[in-house]
Design an enzyme around this catalytic site. Structure first.
Site, mmCIF file in Angstrom:
data_model
loop_
_atom_site.group_PDB
_atom_site.id
_atom_site.type_symbol
_atom_site.label_atom_id
_atom_site.label_comp_id
_atom_site.label_asym_id
_atom_site.label_seq_id
_atom_site.Cartn_x
_atom_site.Cartn_y
_atom_site.Cartn_z
ATOM 1 N N CYS A 222 0.823 -1.214 0.000
ATOM 2 C CA CYS A 222 0.000 0.000 0.000
ATOM 3 C C CYS A 222 0.857 1.265 0.000
ATOM 4 O O CYS A 222 1.898 1.324 0.648
ATOM 5 C CB CYS A 222 -0.878 0.042 1.234
ATOM 6 S SG CYS A 222 -1.897 -1.408 1.424
ATOM 7 N N LYS B 259 14.017 -13.234 -12.496
ATOM 8 C CA LYS B 259 13.676 -12.059 -13.313
ATOM 9 C C LYS B 259 12.692 -12.462 -14.409
ATOM 10 O O LYS B 259 11.724 -11.762 -14.679
ATOM 11 C CB LYS B 259 14.923 -11.443 -13.977
ATOM 12 C CG LYS B 259 15.845 -10.688 -13.053
ATOM 13 C CD LYS B 259 15.391 -9.290 -12.729
ATOM 14 C CE LYS B 259 14.764 -9.166 -11.392
ATOM 15 N NZ LYS B 259 15.482 -9.360 -10.179
ATOM 16 N N TRP C 84 -2.973 -2.754 -1.718
ATOM 17 C CA TRP C 84 -2.596 -4.096 -2.152
ATOM 18 C C TRP C 84 -3.382 -5.016 -1.229
ATOM 19 O O TRP C 84 -3.133 -5.068 -0.023
ATOM 20 C CB TRP C 84 -1.095 -4.283 -1.995
ATOM 21 C CG TRP C 84 -0.544 -5.490 -2.679
ATOM 22 C CD1 TRP C 84 -0.147 -5.594 -3.985
ATOM 23 C CD2 TRP C 84 -0.300 -6.766 -2.088
ATOM 24 N NE1 TRP C 84 0.315 -6.850 -4.239
ATOM 25 C CE2 TRP C 84 0.233 -7.594 -3.098
ATOM 26 C CE3 TRP C 84 -0.497 -7.315 -0.811
ATOM 27 C CZ2 TRP C 84 0.581 -8.926 -2.866
ATOM 28 C CZ3 TRP C 84 -0.153 -8.627 -0.591
ATOM 29 C CH2 TRP C 84 0.386 -9.415 -1.605
ATOM 30 N N ARG D 217 4.997 0.720 -5.890
ATOM 31 C CA ARG D 217 4.952 -0.145 -4.711
ATOM 32 C C ARG D 217 4.064 -1.370 -4.946
ATOM 33 O O ARG D 217 4.176 -2.358 -4.226
ATOM 34 C CB ARG D 217 4.438 0.637 -3.496
ATOM 35 C CG ARG D 217 5.364 1.758 -3.059
ATOM 36 C CD ARG D 217 4.742 2.569 -1.955
ATOM 37 N NE ARG D 217 4.640 1.847 -0.707
ATOM 38 C CZ ARG D 217 5.593 1.776 0.215
ATOM 39 N NH1 ARG D 217 6.718 2.407 0.027
ATOM 40 N NH2 ARG D 217 5.417 1.110 1.322
ATOM 41 N N GLU E 99 18.927 -15.894 -10.094
ATOM 42 C CA GLU E 99 18.439 -14.522 -10.279
ATOM 43 C C GLU E 99 17.883 -14.338 -11.694
ATOM 44 O O GLU E 99 16.841 -13.715 -11.883
ATOM 45 C CB GLU E 99 19.579 -13.533 -9.983
ATOM 46 C CG GLU E 99 19.269 -12.066 -10.200
ATOM 47 C CD GLU E 99 18.167 -11.500 -9.308
ATOM 48 O OE1 GLU E 99 17.705 -12.200 -8.384
ATOM 49 O OE2 GLU E 99 17.748 -10.353 -9.557
ATOM 50 N N LYS F 167 6.258 -3.904 -4.716
ATOM 51 C CA LYS F 167 7.674 -3.559 -4.570
ATOM 52 C C LYS F 167 8.172 -3.828 -3.159
ATOM 53 O O LYS F 167 9.260 -4.326 -2.960
ATOM 54 C CB LYS F 167 7.881 -2.089 -4.948
ATOM 55 C CG LYS F 167 9.315 -1.633 -4.884
ATOM 56 C CD LYS F 167 10.158 -2.300 -5.952
ATOM 57 C CE LYS F 167 11.620 -1.932 -5.882
ATOM 58 N NZ LYS F 167 12.462 -2.843 -6.670
ATOM 59 N N GLU G 108 9.116 -13.344 -12.961
ATOM 60 C CA GLU G 108 8.300 -12.228 -12.471
ATOM 61 C C GLU G 108 7.917 -11.268 -13.575
ATOM 62 O O GLU G 108 6.842 -10.678 -13.529
ATOM 63 C CB GLU G 108 8.968 -11.506 -11.295
ATOM 64 C CG GLU G 108 10.256 -10.824 -11.617
ATOM 65 C CD GLU G 108 10.886 -10.166 -10.389
ATOM 66 O OE1 GLU G 108 10.166 -9.749 -9.481
ATOM 67 O OE2 GLU G 108 12.126 -10.069 -10.361
ATOM 68 N N HIS H 252 21.248 -35.049 -12.103
ATOM 69 C CA HIS H 252 20.501 -35.656 -10.993
ATOM 70 C C HIS H 252 19.005 -35.402 -11.134
ATOM 71 O O HIS H 252 18.262 -35.508 -10.166
ATOM 72 C CB HIS H 252 21.027 -35.131 -9.660
ATOM 73 C CG HIS H 252 22.481 -35.406 -9.473
ATOM 74 N ND1 HIS H 252 22.962 -36.664 -9.197
ATOM 75 C CD2 HIS H 252 23.565 -34.609 -9.598
ATOM 76 C CE1 HIS H 252 24.290 -36.621 -9.128
ATOM 77 N NE2 HIS H 252 24.673 -35.377 -9.380
ATOM 78 N N ASN I 27 -2.180 1.161 5.980
ATOM 79 C CA ASN I 27 -1.240 0.207 5.401
ATOM 80 C C ASN I 27 -0.859 -0.753 6.517
ATOM 81 O O ASN I 27 -0.665 -0.328 7.648
ATOM 82 C CB ASN I 27 0.003 0.962 4.898
ATOM 83 C CG ASN I 27 1.097 0.036 4.386
ATOM 84 O OD1 ASN I 27 0.844 -1.133 4.119
ATOM 85 N ND2 ASN I 27 2.297 0.561 4.250
ATOM 86 N N GLY I 28 -0.771 -2.044 6.217
ATOM 87 C CA GLY I 28 -0.393 -3.018 7.238
ATOM 88 C C GLY I 28 -1.549 -3.960 7.521
ATOM 89 O O GLY I 28 -2.500 -4.056 6.739
HETATM 90 C C1 F6R Z 1 12.772 -9.481 -7.416
HETATM 91 C C2 F6R Z 1 12.507 -8.615 -6.294
HETATM 92 C C3 F6R Z 1 12.122 -9.240 -5.006
HETATM 93 C C4 F6R Z 1 12.812 -8.543 -3.828
HETATM 94 C C5 F6R Z 1 12.299 -9.124 -2.499
HETATM 95 C C6 F6R Z 1 12.987 -8.495 -1.310
HETATM 96 O O1 F6R Z 1 13.106 -8.759 -8.556
HETATM 97 O O2 F6R Z 1 12.570 -7.418 -6.397
HETATM 98 O O3 F6R Z 1 12.390 -10.597 -5.001
HETATM 99 O O4 F6R Z 1 14.185 -8.704 -3.962
HETATM 100 O O5 F6R Z 1 10.924 -8.907 -2.401
HETATM 101 O O6 F6R Z 1 12.742 -7.127 -1.230
HETATM 102 P P1 F6R Z 1 13.614 -6.184 -0.313
HETATM 103 O O7 F6R Z 1 14.990 -6.179 -0.876
HETATM 104 O O8 F6R Z 1 12.958 -4.843 -0.393
HETATM 105 O O9 F6R Z 1 13.582 -6.768 1.063
#
Ligand code: F6R
Length: 620
Positions: free
Chosen positions: A2, A493, A78, A27, A489, A615, A496, A512, A104-105
């Site tokens: 949020c 990417k 959210w 966000r 990683e 985010k 997502e 394996h 928020n929360g």
């Molecule tokens: C992937 C991504 C997420 C964050 C994860 C942790 O591209 O952005 O996997 O890395 O949600 O977020 P932070 O670093 O804000 O704790």
């Protein structure tokens, strides 16, 4: 998750609030709403499920010119309690429609509060936990000791709430005042000339002011045109921390790029340089806020890195370096698993909590658990004054600047660099590296922005490849040693952003099980180590590539410039500059970011706002 913004000043509040919501779109959210106080006792609320554009269309229908007033607030939601539909969107009002609240929360005791209100005859208009706060504030404002005092009413309600919350509250009777409060959820105040703001993050008001105040735990702020006043939840004056935001509006704008993520990929050399700057002075590595003594660092006998998603991958990369430099055992753990398995922690354990946002609930809870067990906690964070660094014993800030694209790019590279600084600081304190060795490692890190810049000059080839493989069903990623977390990683990417099945494997694991997935034409990305740095690993990986190529895979190989041995096995060869082995992730991740973004773009997806993702993930 949020996003919250509140405003009292001299400008039309609706414009300011909508501008703030636009800047916090990154966000992640699934509905949006605004409330504006017109000064003559009217409180207008509009809210709509879906993108901000839906809310704006609704405002056009109602007639924006009719919503006047210079105080107001907005929210992007959210969904947690209740589906993302209009009636669950914020702001929520009490029955008299005089009080409006955004939240928020998660209010953990909302069920009992709701039952209490319903027993009192209150009819709930939504399925949310947040609406209870609106009714409770209205009740406190109408009766008892807090009657007619909005700040005291909000404080009284906060004292009853359990869980994490940021609340922003308005009352139609108090058109020049906004009250906001926080517990374990972000809230900053923006200080302007004749105007004040409250928001989840500074992006919401950076267009108007860079002067900000960070609220502490269980603090409440009243903002008016003239000023702001901070108290605790008992009404006693409290200290909050002023700071000046060290980036400006241009950092939060696309600056001619098609999407934020592309801009952020291009900002990586600068993000790395800024993260390293000032951390090696007079021959020593220096952290930012070090509340752990050198003696305590010397006593450390085990390191945990706890984090989520990409930040977790940065920890997996750093494990190789920290163990190599310090000879300390390093465990890298998903923050969401950490505290539930009773990890072995004591005062000689160093827990490194890595988080771009500094708000991630799983990581925050892991930090709390570690501190309860007396471990020392060092936060690596990109957000000044966020909850995770506030609750840690030491902090190393990454200076990647605001990361707006939901998928982490520049923050990830900056996290790797910062984690390496932690490793060097430990090696220095423990004497496992001589000062000249520490200086040499730091100098190698300092050369990385230029190396990343070089990778960026070759991304057109990767883009072209992305377009050609965009209709694949799946993509696999393989690596060994530090190339293994890079493979993870790369797969994250792609998942997502392009909503494509993608998996990263340690190449040695292929036989394996995963090799069964290989079929004709399946793209497999292989992250090669340097033929010079790790010759054994290199030759093993060459064998792995030939095995998958023999089974029909389309091999996409990321290799060091001039690595001719690998060329015959690569259907597509992407070259990156030669750098020391431990630093290879900083160059080999970049093409994978570009690849994922281009595939997503070709498939028609919003690269900056992938579906279902937020985010900062402020719920567990
Ligand atoms: C992937 C991504 C997420 C964050 C994860 C942790 O591209 O952005 O996997 O890395 O949600 O977020 P932070 O670093 O804000 O704790």
């Amino acid at each position: 998750m949020c996003g919250i913004v509140g405003y009292v000043g001299h400008r039309p509040a609706l414009d300011v609030v909508l501008g703030g919501l636009r800047r916090m779109e990154y966000r992640g959210y699934d509905s949006a709403g605004v409330a504006v106080l017109d000064g003559a006792g009217a409180l207008t609320v509009e809210r709509k499920a879906g993108r901000l554009a839906n809310l704006e269309a609704e405002l056009d229908k109602v007639g924006r010119e009719s919503i006047t007033g210079t105080a107001g607030m907005g929210h992007t939601r959210w969904a947690t309690h209740g589906a993302p539909i209009d009636r669950n969107s914020h702001p929520h009002r009490d029955a008299s429609q005089r009080v409006a609240v955004v939240h928020n929360g998660i209010i953990e005791n909302f069920a009992s509060l709701r039952a209490e209100l319903e027993a009192d005859g209150v009819e709930m208009a939504s399925d949310t936990d947040s609406e209870t706060a609106a009714h409770l504030v209205a009740r406190a404002y109408t009766d008892g000791d807090t009657k007619g005092d909005l700040a005291a009413s909000v404080a009284a309600v906060c004292r009853r709430l359990e869980g994490a919350f940021t609340l922003v509250v308005t009352h139609a009777d108090q058109p020049d005042t906004i009250v906001a409060a926080r517990r374990s959820s972000p809230l900053v105040v923006g200080v302007g000339e004749g105007e004040h703001f409250v928001a989840s993050d500074v992006a919401a008001f950076i267009e108007h002011t860079r002067e900000a105040v960070e609220l502490g735990q269980d603090q409440l702020v009243v903002i008016t045109r003239e000023g702001y006043e901070v108290t605790d939840f008992h009404g006693d004056a409290a200290q909050a921390k002023p700071f000046t935001v060290d980036w400006d509006l241009s950092a939060a704008e696309k600056g001619g790029h098609e999407y934020f993520m592309l801009k952020e990929i291009e900002e990586q050399p600068e993000a790395l340089a800024n993260t390293l700057r000032g951390h090696f002075e007079s021959g020593r590595i220096i952290l930012d806020e070090q509340r752990i003594s050198d003696q305590d660092l010397r006593d450390v006998d085990k390191v945990f890195v706890v984090a989520c998603g990409s930040a977790y991958h940065s920890g997996l990369v750093a494990k190789y370096a920290i163990e190599h430099w310090t000879r300390l055992p390093v465990e890298v753990e998903l923050a969401s698993e950490f505290r539930y398995r009773d990890p072995v922690l004591d005062r000689d354990t160093l827990v490194v909590a890595v988080s771009q946002s500094g708000e991630t609930a799983d990581t925050l809870e892991a930090v709390r658990h570690a501190r309860e067990q007396k471990a020392r906690v060092l936060a690596v964070c990109n957000t000044n004054g966020a909850q995770i660094p506030r609750e840690s014993d030491a902090v190393l800030y990454t200076h990647a600047g605001p990361e707006i694209g939901v998928a982490s790019t520049k923050a990830f590279l900056a996290q790797i660099a910062a984690n390496y600084l932690v490793g060097l600081a430990l090696a220095q304190a423990r004497g496992t590296k001589y000062p000249d060795e520490v200086a040499r490692e730091f100098a190698e890190l300092e050369a990385m922005p230029a190396a990343v810049q070089k990778v960026l000059s070759t991304v057109d080839q990767v883009r072209d490849l992305g377009r050609r493989i965009a209709d694949s069903k799946a993509v696999l990623f393989l690596g060994r040693h530090v190339g293994f977390p890079v493979a993870l990683e790369g797969a994250l990417k792609l998942k997502e952003l392009a909503y494509m099945h993608a998996e990263g494997f340690a190449a040695g694991e292929l036989k394996h099980g995963p090799i069964a997935l290989i079929e004709d034409g399946l793209p497999v990305v292989v992250v090669m180590p340097s033929p010079k740095g790790r010759a054994v690993l290199h030759s093993k990986l060459v064998s792995n590539i030939s095995e998958i190529q023999a089974r029909g895979a389309r091999t996409i190989v990321i290799a060091e410039e001039g690595d001719e041995t690998v060329r015959p096995f690569a259907d597509e060869l992407i070259e990156v500059p030669a750098v020391p082995t431990l630093l290879q992730p900083l160059v080999s991740t970049v093409p994978l970011q570009v690849l994922a973004a281009e595939i997503a773009r070709t498939r028609g997806y919003d690269v900056d706002k992938p579906r279902n993702l937020a985010k900062s993930v402020t719920v567990e």
